[in-house]
Write a protein that holds these residues in place. Structure first.
Motif, PDB file in Angstrom:
ATOM      1  N   ALA A 153     -15.374   1.298   4.054  1.00  0.00           N
ATOM      2  CA  ALA A 153     -14.152   0.492   4.143  1.00  0.00           C
ATOM      3  C   ALA A 153     -13.911   0.034   5.575  1.00  0.00           C
ATOM      4  O   ALA A 153     -14.125   0.787   6.527  1.00  0.00           O
ATOM      5  N   PHE A 177      -9.561  -2.216  -0.842  1.00  0.00           N
ATOM      6  CA  PHE A 177      -8.608  -1.348  -1.516  1.00  0.00           C
ATOM      7  C   PHE A 177      -7.149  -1.795  -1.426  1.00  0.00           C
ATOM      8  O   PHE A 177      -6.315  -1.311  -2.176  1.00  0.00           O
ATOM      9  N   THR A 178      -6.831  -2.681  -0.502  1.00  0.00           N
ATOM     10  CA  THR A 178      -5.423  -3.052  -0.292  1.00  0.00           C
ATOM     11  C   THR A 178      -5.278  -4.559  -0.064  1.00  0.00           C
ATOM     12  O   THR A 178      -6.174  -5.205   0.480  1.00  0.00           O
ATOM     13  N   THR A 215      -8.308  -5.745   2.262  1.00  0.00           N
ATOM     14  CA  THR A 215      -9.520  -4.923   2.246  1.00  0.00           C
ATOM     15  C   THR A 215     -10.000  -4.777   0.808  1.00  0.00           C
ATOM     16  O   THR A 215      -9.396  -5.317  -0.120  1.00  0.00           O
ATOM     17  N   MET A 272       0.822  -1.194   0.000  1.00  0.00           N
ATOM     18  CA  MET A 272       0.000   0.000   0.000  1.00  0.00           C
ATOM     19  C   MET A 272       0.864   1.255   0.000  1.00  0.00           C
ATOM     20  O   MET A 272       0.498   2.259  -0.572  1.00  0.00           O
ATOM     21  N   LEU A 312     -15.099   7.065   3.412  1.00  0.00           N
ATOM     22  CA  LEU A 312     -14.450   5.764   3.610  1.00  0.00           C
ATOM     23  C   LEU A 312     -15.182   4.885   4.632  1.00  0.00           C
ATOM     24  O   LEU A 312     -14.696   3.828   4.997  1.00  0.00           O
TER      25      LEU A 312
END
Length: 153
Positions: A65, A105-106, A103, A1, A62
């Motif tokens: 998330a 996103f990562t 996640t 990340m 966010l």
């Protein structure tokens, strides 16, 4: 990340009692910009965990998330300031190693944090990676080989 980021700083601020939650503020810059970016969230102790495990939820846009993370280890070189090469790493070099789950996103990963702007130091980082590589957990072993030093200036 963090491969495309620099000057990453994370601030944890306990929320007022009786809450066990912690405000989590991440500040960073991309490698090509001087503009500081922020990611804000709240950490809550994981239900049923024995300690050191947290569930993060983003704030604002966010809020969708979330992530699970846990402390794998920590130390303070103030009690052991000299490493094998004879160079002082710096008194008060407090550090922590965390694992974070995948996640939206990562990918999953391992982070090594230090209170010092200079980071933990190359030799200590290698020692930490070696210890993680000796873990009985296959995922931790794999991720240990991917640990890298974040750019700071």
């Amino acid at each position: 990340m963090w491969k495309s980021k620099r000057n990453v700083r994370i601030t944890y601020t306990p929320l007022p009692a009786p809450s066990a939650q912690v405000d989590n503020l991440v500040r960073y810059q991309t490698l090509t910009s001087s503009k500081e970016k922020r990611v804000e969230g709240i950490d809550t102790p994981s239900a049923g965990a024995k300690g050191g495990e947290w569930d993060w939820r983003g704030k604002g846009w966010l809020k969708v998330a979330s992530s699970h993370w846990e402390v794998l280890g920590w130390g303070d070189l103030g009690s052991d300031p000299m490493l094998e090469d004879g160079k002082a790493e710096g008194e008060g070099n407090q550090w922590v190693v965390t694992y974070f789950a995948k996640t939206l996103f990562t990918p999953a990963g391992i982070d090594v944090y230090s209170r010092r702007k200079e980071g933990v130091g190359r030799e200590l980082l290698e020692r930490i990676k070696d210890e993680l590589g000796g873990s009985g957990d296959a995922a931790v072993k794999k991720l240990a080989g991917e640990v890298f030093e974040v750019v700071r200036d």
